[in-house]
Design an enzyme around this catalytic site. Sequence first.
Site, PDB file in Angstrom:
ATOM      1  N   HIS A  61      11.418  -4.511   0.595  1.00 24.15           N
ATOM      2  CA  HIS A  61      11.194  -3.156   0.086  1.00 24.15           C
ATOM      3  C   HIS A  61      11.344  -2.051   1.123  1.00 24.15           C
ATOM      4  CE1 HIS A  61       9.944  -5.181  -3.515  1.00 24.15           C
ATOM      5  NE2 HIS A  61       9.634  -4.040  -4.112  1.00 24.15           N
TER       6      HIS A  61
ATOM      7  N   ASN B 161       5.912  -6.517  -0.337  1.00 26.31           N
ATOM      8  CA  ASN B 161       6.929  -5.532   0.045  1.00 26.31           C
ATOM      9  C   ASN B 161       8.146  -6.175   0.688  1.00 26.31           C
ATOM     10  OD1 ASN B 161       5.430  -3.211  -0.816  1.00 26.31           O
ATOM     11  ND2 ASN B 161       4.060  -3.639   0.898  1.00 26.31           N
TER      12      ASN B 161
ATOM     13  N   HIS C 267      13.522   0.679  -0.323  1.00 30.72           N
ATOM     14  CA  HIS C 267      13.087   2.040  -0.645  1.00 30.72           C
ATOM     15  C   HIS C 267      13.971   3.081   0.036  1.00 30.72           C
ATOM     16  CE1 HIS C 267       8.689   1.016  -1.930  1.00 30.72           C
ATOM     17  NE2 HIS C 267       9.543   0.929  -2.922  1.00 30.72           N
TER      18      HIS C 267
ATOM     19  N   GLU D 241      12.789  -9.081  -8.266  1.00 32.67           N
ATOM     20  CA  GLU D 241      11.364  -9.192  -7.940  1.00 32.67           C
ATOM     21  C   GLU D 241      10.867 -10.619  -8.189  1.00 32.67           C
ATOM     22  OE1 GLU D 241       9.599  -7.053  -6.389  1.00 32.67           O
ATOM     23  OE2 GLU D 241      10.340  -5.043  -6.808  1.00 32.67           O
TER      24      GLU D 241
ATOM     25  N   LYS E 282      -1.036  -0.734  -9.094  1.00 24.81           N
ATOM     26  CA  LYS E 282      -0.419   0.335  -8.304  1.00 24.81           C
ATOM     27  C   LYS E 282       0.191   1.346  -9.262  1.00 24.81           C
ATOM     28  CE  LYS E 282       0.816  -1.627  -3.835  1.00 24.81           C
ATOM     29  NZ  LYS E 282       1.931  -1.812  -2.882  1.00 24.81           N
TER      30      LYS E 282
ATOM     31  N   GLU F 272      -4.298  -3.746  -0.771  1.00 24.96           N
ATOM     32  CA  GLU F 272      -3.238  -3.905   0.222  1.00 24.96           C
ATOM     33  C   GLU F 272      -3.714  -3.656   1.648  1.00 24.96           C
ATOM     34  OE1 GLU F 272       0.596  -2.543  -1.068  1.00 24.96           O
ATOM     35  OE2 GLU F 272       1.330  -2.404   0.986  1.00 24.96           O
TER      36      GLU F 272
ATOM     37  N   HIS G 247      16.284  -0.420  -8.471  1.00 21.70           N
ATOM     38  CA  HIS G 247      15.246  -0.857  -7.535  1.00 21.70           C
ATOM     39  C   HIS G 247      15.510  -2.299  -7.085  1.00 21.70           C
ATOM     40  CE1 HIS G 247      11.351  -1.180  -5.625  1.00 21.70           C
ATOM     41  NE2 HIS G 247      11.035  -2.210  -6.386  1.00 21.70           N
TER      42      HIS G 247
ATOM     43  N   ARG H 150     -10.695  12.196 -14.145  1.00 23.20           N
ATOM     44  CA  ARG H 150     -11.084  11.259 -13.078  1.00 23.20           C
ATOM     45  C   ARG H 150     -11.007   9.781 -13.487  1.00 23.20           C
ATOM     46  NH1 ARG H 150     -15.212  15.070 -12.326  1.00 23.20           N
ATOM     47  NH2 ARG H 150     -14.588  16.644 -10.810  1.00 23.20           N
TER      48      ARG H 150
ATOM     49  N   ARG I 199      -1.345  -8.512   0.464  1.00 22.69           N
ATOM     50  CA  ARG I 199      -0.562  -7.816  -0.553  1.00 22.69           C
ATOM     51  C   ARG I 199       0.695  -7.175   0.034  1.00 22.69           C
ATOM     52  NH1 ARG I 199      -2.645  -4.321  -5.785  1.00 22.69           N
ATOM     53  NH2 ARG I 199      -0.571  -3.884  -6.562  1.00 22.69           N
TER      54      ARG I 199
ATOM     55  N   LYS J 282       2.111 -12.813  -8.352  1.00 22.69           N
ATOM     56  CA  LYS J 282       1.633 -11.439  -8.189  1.00 22.69           C
ATOM     57  C   LYS J 282       0.122 -11.367  -8.399  1.00 22.69           C
ATOM     58  CE  LYS J 282       2.062  -6.852  -8.018  1.00 22.69           C
ATOM     59  NZ  LYS J 282       3.030  -5.991  -8.677  1.00 22.69           N
TER      60      LYS J 282
END
Lengths: 362, 362
Positions: free
Chosen positions: B247, B244, B251, B184, B142, B236, B264, B121, B240, B226
Site C-alpha cells: 500500500h 498495508n 497509495h 486484497e 477504518k 493499528e 486501488h 459524535r 495491523r 482481516k
Amino acid sequence: MEKLIVDTSSREYPVYIGEGLLHQSADLLAPVLEGKTKALVISDSNTAPLYAETVRTALEPLLPVHLHTLPAGEQSKSLEEYEQVMTACIHAGLDRHSVILALGGGMIGDLAGFAAATYMRGISFVQVPTTLLAQDSSVGGKTGINHPLGKNLIGAFHQPEAVLYDTDTLSSLPDKEWRSGFAEMIKHAFIKDSNLLSRLRTEVQSTEDMKKESLKQFLRQSMTVKADIVKEDERETGVRAFLNYGHTLGHAMEKASGYNNLTHGEAVAAGMIFAMKLSNYLQYSNWDIAYETAWFTALGYPVEAASAFEPAALVETMKNDKKARAGELTFVLASAPERPFLAKVKERDILHLLLEMKKGGS
Amino acid sequence: MEKLIVDTSSREYPVYIGEGLLHQSADLLAPVLEGKTKALVISDSNTAPLYAETVRTALEPLLPVHLHTLPAGEQSKSLEEYEQVMTACIHAGLDRHSVILALGGGMIGDLAGFAAATYMRGISFVQVPTTLLAQDSSVGGKTGINHPLGKNLIGAFHQPEAVLYDTDTLSSLPDKEWRSGFAEMIKHAFIKDSNLLSRLRTEVQSTEDMKKESLKQFLRQSMTVKADIVKEDERETGVRAFLNYGHTLGHAMEKASGYNNLTHGEAVAAGMIFAMKLSNYLQYSNWDIAYETAWFTALGYPVEAASAFEPAALVETMKNDKKARAGELTFVLASAPERPFLAKVKERDILHLLLEMKKGGS
C-alpha cells in the site's frame, strides 16, 4: 496549583489548574510529549498574539512547534476552517505520533479536538483553555464543529491527554466571557454539588465577584463535577445527559441569534431558568423562580432572552437537537439541586411557556 | 451462507457472506435495527439504481428508510460530498438512535462510515458492500475521506454493527473491479494464509477464474485473515500495519494517477511486487520475482505501473503517508509468505529501484 485526574474508559488524564502554568508547560506536559515527533498549536486571532509565543518558547526545547491561527469567534467552528486546520496539519508534517495543542476557548478546543480525533484517524491532543467557559468544554472529550443547520452536529468523542489551565489567561477576558463561563459552573453546582451552589450564592453576587481569589477552588469543584460525570458515562448514554441542563433551549437560542449576540453561557443561564419554570409548570418541582431570577439577573444574565425569538422556531430547532429522539423533545429538568432527571416534554407545554414569556406573563 | 464474527475491543459484529442476502436483510439485520428510529441508505449513482430499492423494500417494514445517492468514483470521497452527506442526515431527521447503511464499494463504505462516526459524535452503521474490493474495507472499522493533499488523511476508527455481503452484487462488476478486489485477497494470503495462497495460485490463473464457485470460500478465508488481524490490533499500533503490504507505493501511485486510471487493487498489486523487489534488494528475502510477476501479469495486474510516474514525486508522497513517522519511509516487507515485517527504508534505495524500473532494468 490544583490538580485533578479525569478517569474515563478510553483514557486517564490530568487537569492542572493554577497561575503561570503556561510557563511551566514543558515540565507539566513532559510525560505527554515524550516520544512525540511534532506539535501543532491551534489558536485563534485573539489568543495567539497573547500566549502562543509563551507556549512555543516553553515547548521548543522538547520538540518542533508549529502554529496555526484562525479567526476568533464561533463562526470559525465550521467545515471550512476544519479543512484549513487539516491542511495546516499536513503542511506542518504531523504524523500519527504528533500532538495538537488547543490554545484558546471552547471553539478552539472543540475544533482542534475534532481535528485531532480525525487527522490520520486520530492523534494526541492537549487542551490549553484560556477562557472561563473552557473549564467545562476542555474536560470530557466532546469535540466537534457546527453544521449550517445545527450546532455541534459534526463531531467525535476524543479525550485529551492533558488539560493545562493557566488561570492568568482569564485576566484578559471581558465581563461577558466571565459570565458565559460562570454559567457552566452554576450548572455544575445545580446538578451535582449543593455545597458549591451555596458558596456561589453566598460569595458571588455580581460579575466582579466571579474574579475573586476563591475562583480557583470553585473551578476545581466545578471541574470535578464534570470529571465525575464523564467517568461514569463517557459516551453520554446516561447521566452525562444531565450536563445538558439549560442547554436544550440554550442551543436553540444561540442558533436563533446567529451565534452572535448571545454568549453560550448567557443562553444556558436563560435555559436553566426556563427549565425551572418548565419543571414547576409540569409539577415536578417548586423552584422559587423570583429568587433564582433575582440572583441570575444580579450576575448579569439575560434570563428573559428567549422572548426575543419566535417560539415555534425555537421548538423546531429543539426537535433537531442531538439529544432529541425521533423528534421528541427531551429536557433535563431538576426537582431540586442535585436532583436532575430527563423528561419527555410535550411541544404544546413548551410553546405555552415561551408564549407567556413573550407576553411578559411569566 | 457463510458467517464469521469480527471481535474487536470496541465491538463484536457478524459478517454474512452469500447469495441473495439483500432480500434477507430484514431478517439478518433485525438485531441491529431493533430500537433504531430511522435508516439512511448511502449509495452511489452506479449502485443505487441496482440495489437501493431492494434494500428499502426489505427494511421498510422495520423502520423508515431514506436514501442519499452521490456520484460514483473515488472523487466523491471528499469533504464536499461529506458535507452533503451530513446535510442529508439532518434532512432525513436522523438522531443518535438512527443507523446508516453503506451500500456500495469501498468509497461508499469509507465515506458513509466516517459520516456515521462523526454525525452527532457517532451513530450506528452497517456495511453492505457490493464490490469485491469492499470485502477488505468493509471489515475493520477504518473510515475516512481524502484530503486534496493525500488519501484517507481524514478519518476515524468506527466499527460497523454488521456486514452484509451479498455476492450476487458482484455479477455486475467489470473485470477491472474484480482485479482490484482480488489484489486484497492475494495480499491477505501473502501475509497470513499460505493455504489460501496455494489455492489461489493453483485455481486462479486469469480474471475469469476469479469468478468461480470457489470464490465464496476464498472470501471467507480472506475476510477471516482481516478479522483476525483487526481483533489483535484494532487501532493499528502493531500487526495491523501488515495489512498495508503493497500500500505504501500503491497509495502514492493512486495519488500520482489522480485516483483515476489505476484502481486501488492494481496499485496495490504493483506495490506488492515492488515490496518483493525491495525486500530482495535489501537482502531480506529471495522472492522469485519472475515467477510472481508472471502470475500477477496473467491475472491482468500492471506490475510495472510505477514506471509511468516521476520517482522523486512518488517518494515525496510516501513520506507524507499516514504510516510515515517524522518523514521516515516505513515499508511492510515480507521475507516469505506469512512472514511480513516493518522496515525503515532509505530514500535512496527506493529511488534506485524506481529509477531502474523506469529504465526498464528490473
